[in-house]
Scaffold this active site. Structure first.
Site, PDB file in Angstrom:
ATOM      1  CD  GLN A 103      -6.506  -3.766   1.978  1.00 28.46           C
ATOM      2  OE1 GLN A 103      -6.057  -4.501   1.018  1.00 28.46           O
ATOM      3  NE2 GLN A 103      -5.345  -4.059   3.045  1.00 28.46           N
ATOM      4  CG  HIS A 146       6.886  -1.997   2.112  1.00 26.96           C
ATOM      5  ND1 HIS A 146       6.709  -1.005   2.879  1.00 26.96           N
ATOM      6  CD2 HIS A 146       5.517  -2.700   2.157  1.00 26.96           C
ATOM      7  CE1 HIS A 146       5.774  -0.866   3.347  1.00 26.96           C
ATOM      8  NE2 HIS A 146       4.891  -1.555   2.921  1.00 26.96           N
ATOM      9  CD  GLN A 186       4.713 -15.186   9.732  1.00 26.81           C
ATOM     10  OE1 GLN A 186       4.416 -15.495   8.936  1.00 26.81           O
ATOM     11  NE2 GLN A 186       4.113 -15.935  11.071  1.00 26.81           N
ATOM     12  CG  MET A 241      -2.007  -1.156   1.353  1.00 30.25           C
ATOM     13  SD  MET A 241      -3.305  -0.884   2.013  1.00 30.25           S
ATOM     14  CE  MET A 241      -2.698  -0.690   3.619  1.00 30.25           C
ATOM     15  CD  GLN A 280      -2.098  -9.048   4.019  1.00 28.99           C
ATOM     16  OE1 GLN A 280      -2.770  -8.256   4.003  1.00 28.99           O
ATOM     17  NE2 GLN A 280      -0.777  -9.004   3.641  1.00 28.99           N
TER      18      GLN A 280
END
Ligand code: AMP
Length: 289
Positions: free
Chosen positions: A61, A37, A148, A30, A153
Site C-alpha cells: 500500500q 488504535h 473514520q 500498522m 479506506q
C-alpha cells in the site's frame, strides 16, 4: 496474550476459535499504536469474545516514493499497550510470509478508490484492500473495526466486504484527537515542534467548513475556497486536496444539501496528514468547537 507470526498458524487458531463458538473481533493496524488504535480495541472487545490485533506495515500500500522503510515501528511498546488494552492475539507476520516472491493476486476497486487519497496515491487502496482481504481470510473475524480517520479506506472496506460477500460486520470508530484537536496518527511523530503547531491548520479548515455550513452556506466551492485560504497562510503547509463528496458514493458534491464528507490531505513540510468531517455533523469526527 498470544503472538502469532505465521499466517497459517493464525488461520488454524482462528478456525479452532470459530469452531468453539467464539466471536472474533479484528483490529488491523500498522503498529506504533496510539489512543486511536486503543479506541478500536475497546470497540472490538465490546462486540467480540476474542480480539485479534494485526500489526503489519503492508508494503503493497506504499508508493515507491513513500515512507515504507522509515514508517515508525516499535513492537515491544505495541506489545505492552496491547496487553494492557486486553488484546488476546497479536498477529504480526513478516512481509515475505504475506507476499511470497510469486505473489500475483490483488483486490481492486474501480469507483470509490479513484478520488481523494486514491488520486494522489495510485495503487494505495489496491494494497489496502488486498491486505484486508487476506487478514479477513487469516483471522476469520465476525467483526472488524476501522477508524473514520481514514474515511475513504473505511468506505472502501465496507464496499469490498459487501461486493465480495465477506461474512464480516464492519464497525466504524470515531476519530481520536490530541488535546488540541490534531487527529492522532503514527505519522505525527515525523513533525518538528514548529510543524506540530502548524498541523492544526487541517482541523481549523474543517472548523471553517462547519461554521460556514451552520451559517447556511451550501455551495461546496465557496467552502473549499475558505478552507484553502486559511491553509495558505501557514508557511509549512501545502494542500494535496480539499474535497467535499457525497458520503456514500464519494462523488464530488457541488452542494451540501445531502450528507457529505469534507476531507483534506495537507503536506506539513514533508509529512502528509489527513483529516475529515461529516456534515451534518454526526460526532464521528470529534472535531472540537
Ligand atoms: P494505521 O495503523 O494508521 O493503519 O491505522 C489502523 C486503524 O486505526 C485504521 O482503521 C485507522 O483508521 C485507525 N486509526 C488511526 N488513527 C486513528 C484515530 N486518530 N482515531 C481513530 N482511528 C484511527
Amino acid at each position: 496474550m498470544k503472538i502469532i507470526t505465521l499466517p497459517l498458524d493464525m488461520q488454524k487458531t482462528a478456525l479452532a476459535l470459530r469452531r468453539a463458538g467464539k466471536r472474533i473481533g479484528l483490529v488491523p493496524t500498522m503498529g506504533f499504536l496510539h489512543e486511536g488504535h486503543l479506541s478500536l480495541i475497546k470497540l472490538a472487545r465490546l462486540q467480540a469474545d476474542v480480539v485479534v490485533l494485526s500489526i503489519f506495515v503492508n508494503p503493497t500500500q506504499f508508493g515507491p516514493n513513500e515512507d515504507f522503510s522509515r514508517y515508525p515501528r516499535d513492537f515491544e511498546r505495541d506489545r505492552a499497550l496491547c496487553k494492557t488494552a486486553g488484546v488476546d492475539i497479536i498477529f504480526n507476520p513478516a512481509p515475505e510470509a504475506m507476499y511470497s516472491s510469486r505473489y500475483s493476486v490483488y483486490v481492486e476497486e474501480n469507483v470509490l478508490s479513484k478520488g481523494l487519497c486514491g488520486a494522489s496515491r495510485p495503487g494505495h487502496f489496491r494494497g489496502v484492500l488486498t491486505v484486508v482481504a487476506k487478514l479477513f481470510n487469516l483471522t476469520l473475524p465476525d467483526i472488524a473495526v476501522f477508524g473514520q480517520k481514514d474515511a475513504q479506506q473505511a468506505r472502501l472496506i465496507q464496499q469490498m466486504t459487501h461486493n465480495l460477500n465477506f461474512p464480516v460486520t464492519i464497525v466504524l470508530a470515531p476519530i481520536i484527537r490530541e488535546s488540541d484537536g490534531l487527529a492522532k496518527s503514527s505519522r505525527n511523530m515525523y513533525l518538528s515542534p514548529a510543524e506540530r503547531r502548524e498541523a492544526l491548520c487541517l482541523q481549523q479548515a474543517l472548523q471553517t467548513a462547519r461554521r460556514l455550513y451552520h451559517e447556511g452556506e451550501r455551495d461546496a466551492q465557496r467552502i473549499i475556497a475558505a478552507m484553502k485560504a486559511g491553509i495558505e497562510q501557514i508557511p509549512s503547509a501545502r494542500v494535496d486536496y480539499i474535497a467535499i463528496v457525497d458520503r456514500d458514493t464519494l462523488h464530488s458534491a457541488p452542494r451540501l444539501d445531502t450528507p457529505v464528507l469534507v476531507a483534506l490531505a495537507v503536506y506539513i513540510g514533508k509529512t502528509r496528514l489527513i483529516d475529515n468531517l461529516t456534515l451534518p455533523d454526526d460526532a464521528l469526527s470529534n472535531l472540537p468547537e
